[in-house]
Design a protein around this motif. Structure first.
Motif, short mmCIF file in Angstrom:
data_model
loop_
_atom_site.label_atom_id
_atom_site.label_comp_id
_atom_site.label_asym_id
_atom_site.label_seq_id
_atom_site.Cartn_x
_atom_site.Cartn_y
_atom_site.Cartn_z
N ASP A 11 59.76 17.92 88.68
CA ASP A 11 59.96 18.11 87.16
C ASP A 11 61.28 17.50 86.69
O ASP A 11 62.33 18.19 87.41
N VAL A 12 61.37 16.99 85.70
CA VAL A 12 62.94 16.43 85.31
C VAL A 12 63.19 16.85 83.84
O VAL A 12 62.14 16.59 83.02
N ILE A 17 67.54 11.75 81.56
CA ILE A 17 67.32 10.39 82.24
C ILE A 17 67.93 9.42 81.26
O ILE A 17 67.04 8.94 80.26
N ASN A 18 68.89 8.72 81.70
CA ASN A 18 69.67 7.88 80.79
C ASN A 18 70.10 6.94 81.76
O ASN A 18 71.25 6.57 81.97
N PRO A 19 69.35 6.05 82.36
CA PRO A 19 69.71 5.16 83.21
C PRO A 19 70.76 3.93 82.79
O PRO A 19 70.52 3.39 81.66
N THR A 20 71.89 3.68 83.51
CA THR A 20 72.93 2.53 83.30
C THR A 20 72.69 1.82 84.47
O THR A 20 72.95 1.99 85.75
N THR A 37 71.93 7.06 87.17
CA THR A 37 71.75 8.00 86.14
C THR A 37 72.09 9.49 86.58
O THR A 37 71.72 9.73 87.79
N ARG A 38 72.47 10.40 85.60
CA ARG A 38 72.62 11.75 86.07
C ARG A 38 70.91 12.30 85.58
O ARG A 38 70.33 12.00 84.76
N LEU A 39 70.68 13.24 86.35
CA LEU A 39 69.34 14.00 86.24
C LEU A 39 69.72 15.60 86.43
O LEU A 39 70.40 15.92 87.17
N ARG A 40 68.64 16.23 85.62
CA ARG A 40 68.61 17.59 85.66
C ARG A 40 67.45 18.18 86.00
O ARG A 40 66.37 17.94 85.35
N GLU A 95 71.56 20.06 89.17
CA GLU A 95 71.83 18.75 88.62
C GLU A 95 72.22 17.73 89.84
O GLU A 95 72.93 18.08 90.82
N GLY A 96 72.23 16.39 89.51
CA GLY A 96 72.64 15.47 90.45
C GLY A 96 72.54 14.01 89.84
O GLY A 96 72.51 13.82 88.74
#
Length: 673
Positions: A11-12, A17-20, A37-40, A95-96
């Protein structure tokens, strides 16, 4: 979007989710950037199971310390695949950051140095055989002819030469041991395959490291109250007139000789034992002596002899003398001793017939005959990451990765020069463009003076550097395109009519002893010298083959061996920074001279993202320009994505070139406003 961690869906928080997407950012070509991208992750029951209950009371999760596979898909199409690094965890959130799988190589070699590589197949003892076999090598290690700070003329003493490792060999070893593959035309390039780096420490010098010629030892007089008399002694080096020892060894007060580096040695000692008795009677007696050379307390050489008492009254003598010669392979810390066990017997026991027993040693020495070349000890402290990054930076390389089913990750490398000049493979993105959001007339922090530099010894004027002077006079004064982690060496003399360079790896240590001549004047009574290996920065150079005939020798004492073959010389030819500039940075310098960075709204589908190829230029008919795709920011399906693109100039040459900087590497002034 669907996110999986370690193969399990998690689950995210979708807004995170904003991939660069990026591969090689031209804003700063010294760095290579990865899509990310950073994920929570909320601490839901299934997330807690996947993360092994990270943050729960008593947790033993290793997820923050592992390389955790992570994949983001949209509509069944992979958008980003790589490794997740957990950066923090709070009461209800983990967070990661996910980085593209190209980051695997740097994760795998993180905290590893070149000395951590397995060089067991390359390590060797240096002698005429191993030197002759390696002087023409094109892979692994090579012994290129050069002046390393030791005598270099006539017959070449192989101990005075120093090994180098090929860069392409080190590169391959790093990737192989990391378990990843690579491809690229650069790795078959003859110039790259001739690049070598030096050791950061010179190899051990050969020759006498200890000697003592004068006779010394122990004696004992016994009263004739017994039939047998024993004397056990150990050689004790004494700082006498002909004594010499240097710091390749450690001489202990109790006679132990400690070898400080792995090598092959020759031990020589003349043992002498003497039994004497003074009596007018004719004794029936003898002397038995055992002479030992011991290594770490265990005999590695032994000789036993017996001599009868002979003579005429009143002097009776038994004398044994033996010269021992022993070759040994020593490890660092090995201890050697010379020891004698003597036993005398006589049937005369009258109190007036005392026995004297002595053990002495003379003409003792330890000769280092072959040094051991251990690349793990000699290569120095450069990290594997620094080495990889330097090969990428110096050759202007860009890279991307792909993962074929059932195979390792494969890294594809291409030069920036070839990518920026390749119009034929460009993709037409004209119909994807919505609008140009902004244009900037600068790229990164480049300046009027854009340098490519080596390191140099203190007080050495740079002589192989290069400076590209930009035609864009609005930029700040200076910056570096590339800074090498290596030093370079100056030219020094020639060998067999070929110029040589001078990477100093040792320094002369002299031991002089002066004595008074009796008239108040001192004279040189003894002189000894050896070359001490020194620690230096790794040096960059290339090797070049020449057909030569010359003789070589080592410390084993055999006659010189003649060599006739193609042999490598160490050279600065094609090591100059203008060589690298002209082959790998010309196209990029045109961007520096007339920079333009556009941010555009581009409509991209999940399939477009999946098929992104940063190695292909993008063409926009409306602008009539080719662009390098620098970055794709915060992609979301169904809306425009902000993309950063850098305009690429054509093949025309720069309008301004400073000829001084191309043809005179000694120029140090810079172009300023």
């Amino acid at each position: 979007m669907i996110v999986t961690v370690n193969g399990s869906e998690v689950d995210v928080i979708n807004s995170s989710i904003n991939p660069t997407f990026q591969s090689n950012n031209l804003n700063e070509i010294k760095n290579r950037n990865l899509s990310n991208t950073r994920l929570r992750f909320p601490k839901t029951p299934r997330n807690m199971e996947v993360f092994n209950y990270l943050g729960a009371q008593g947790d033993t999760s290793t997820v923050p310390y592992d390389i955790v596979p992570c994949q983001i898909t949209e509509g069944g199409i992979t958008q980003l695949k790589g490794a997740l690094k957990v950066t923090s965890f709070k009461d209800d959130i983990i967070e990661g950051i996910v980085k593209q799988e190209s980051g695997d190589i740097f994760d795998l070699i993180k905290d590893k140095d070149l000395k951590d590589l397995d060089f067991s197949a390359e390590n060797h003892y240096l002698n005429v055989t191993t030197y002759d076999a390696a002087i023409g090598n094109t892979d692994g290690y090579v012994y290129p002819l050069a002046n390393y700070g030791k005598p270099f003329e006539g017959v070449v003493d192989v101990a005075n030469q120093s090994p180098h490792l090929y860069k392409h060999f080190i590169w391959d070893k790093i990737f192989t041991e990391a378990g990843v593959d690579y491809v690229g035309d650069i790795f078959d390039n003859s110039d790259f395959k001739s690049e070598v780096i030096s050791m950061s420490t010179g190899n051990l010098d050969t020759g006498k490291a200890f000697k003592q010629g004068l006779e010394q030892g122990e004696s004992e007089t016994f009263t004739t109250s017994a039939l047998t008399y024993d004397l056990d002694t150990t050689f004790l080096p004494l700082e006498s007139a002909d004594y010499y020892a240097d710091d390749r060894l450690k001489i202990h007060e109790d006679g132990r000789i400690e070898v400080l580096e792995k090598c092959k040695i020759l031990l020589v000692n003349t043992f002498k034992s003497r039994l004497s008795q003074s009596t007018f009677s004719t004794p029936a007696g003898s002397l038995t002596s055992t002479f030992d050379i011991k290594k770490n307390g265990v005999s590695v050489y032994t000789h036993t002899d017996t001599e009868a008492l002979t003579g005429t009254a009143p002097t009776w003598v038994a004398l044994i003398e033996h010269t021992a010669t022993h070759y040994s392979t020593a490890e660092a810390g090995d201890i050697y001793t010379f020891e004698t066990t003597s036993s005398g017997v006589s049937n005369i026991t009258a109190t007036s017939a005392n026995i004297n027993l002595s053990n002495t040693y003379k003409d003792s020495y330890l000769n280092i005959i072959e040094s051991y070349i251990d690349f793990n000890d000699l290569i120095g402290d450069m990290s594997q990451t620094a080495f990889i990054k330097d090969v990428i930076a110096s050759n202007g390389l860009m890279f991307k990765s792909y993962h074929l089913r059932g195979k390792n990750i494969t890294y594809q490398f291409s030069t920036m020069e070839s990518i920026l000049n390749d119009r034929d493979s460009a993709e037409d993105w004209s119909d994807k463009k919505s609008n140009t959001v902004s244009s900037a007339l600068s790229v990164g922090s480049y300046g009027l003076n854009n340098r490519l530099n080596y390191k140099y010894e203190k007080d050495i004027t740079p002589f192989l550097d290069y400076n590209h002077i930009s035609t864009n006079l609005n930029q700040k004064e200076s910056n570096s395109i590339y800074k090498s982690p290596y030093e370079v060496s100056r030219s020094s003399g020639a060998f067999l009519n070929v110029d040589t360079i001078n990477p100093i790896m040792s320094e002369l240590v002299e031991d002089k002893r002066f004595e008074d001549d009796g008239g108040g004047q001192e004279y040189l009574a003894a002189y000894n010298a050896y070359y001490k290996a020194i620690k230096v920065p790794n040096k960059a150079a290339k090797v070049k083959l020449h057909q030569k005939t010359f003789s070589i020798e080592d410390g084993n004492g055999a006659a010189p061996t003649e060599v006739t073959k193609l042999v490598h010389y160490l050279t600065n030819d094609r090591v100059e920074m203008d060589f690298y500039y002209n082959r790998f940075f010309k196209a990029f310098s045109r961007i520096i001279d007339e920079p333009r960075k556009d941010k555009m709204n581009i409509y991209l589908s999940p399939l477009d993202i999946h098929n992104l190829d940063f190695f292909k230029l993008k063409y926009f008919a409306e602008d009539g320009k080719y662009y390098y795709l620098n970055k794709v920011t915060k992609f979301k399906e169904g809306i425009n994505t902000l993309c950063e693109l850098i305009a690429v100039k054509g093949f025309e040459s720069n309008q301004y070139e400073c000829e001084d900087y191309i043809h005179n590497n000694y120029v140090t002034n810079t172009y300023t406003t």
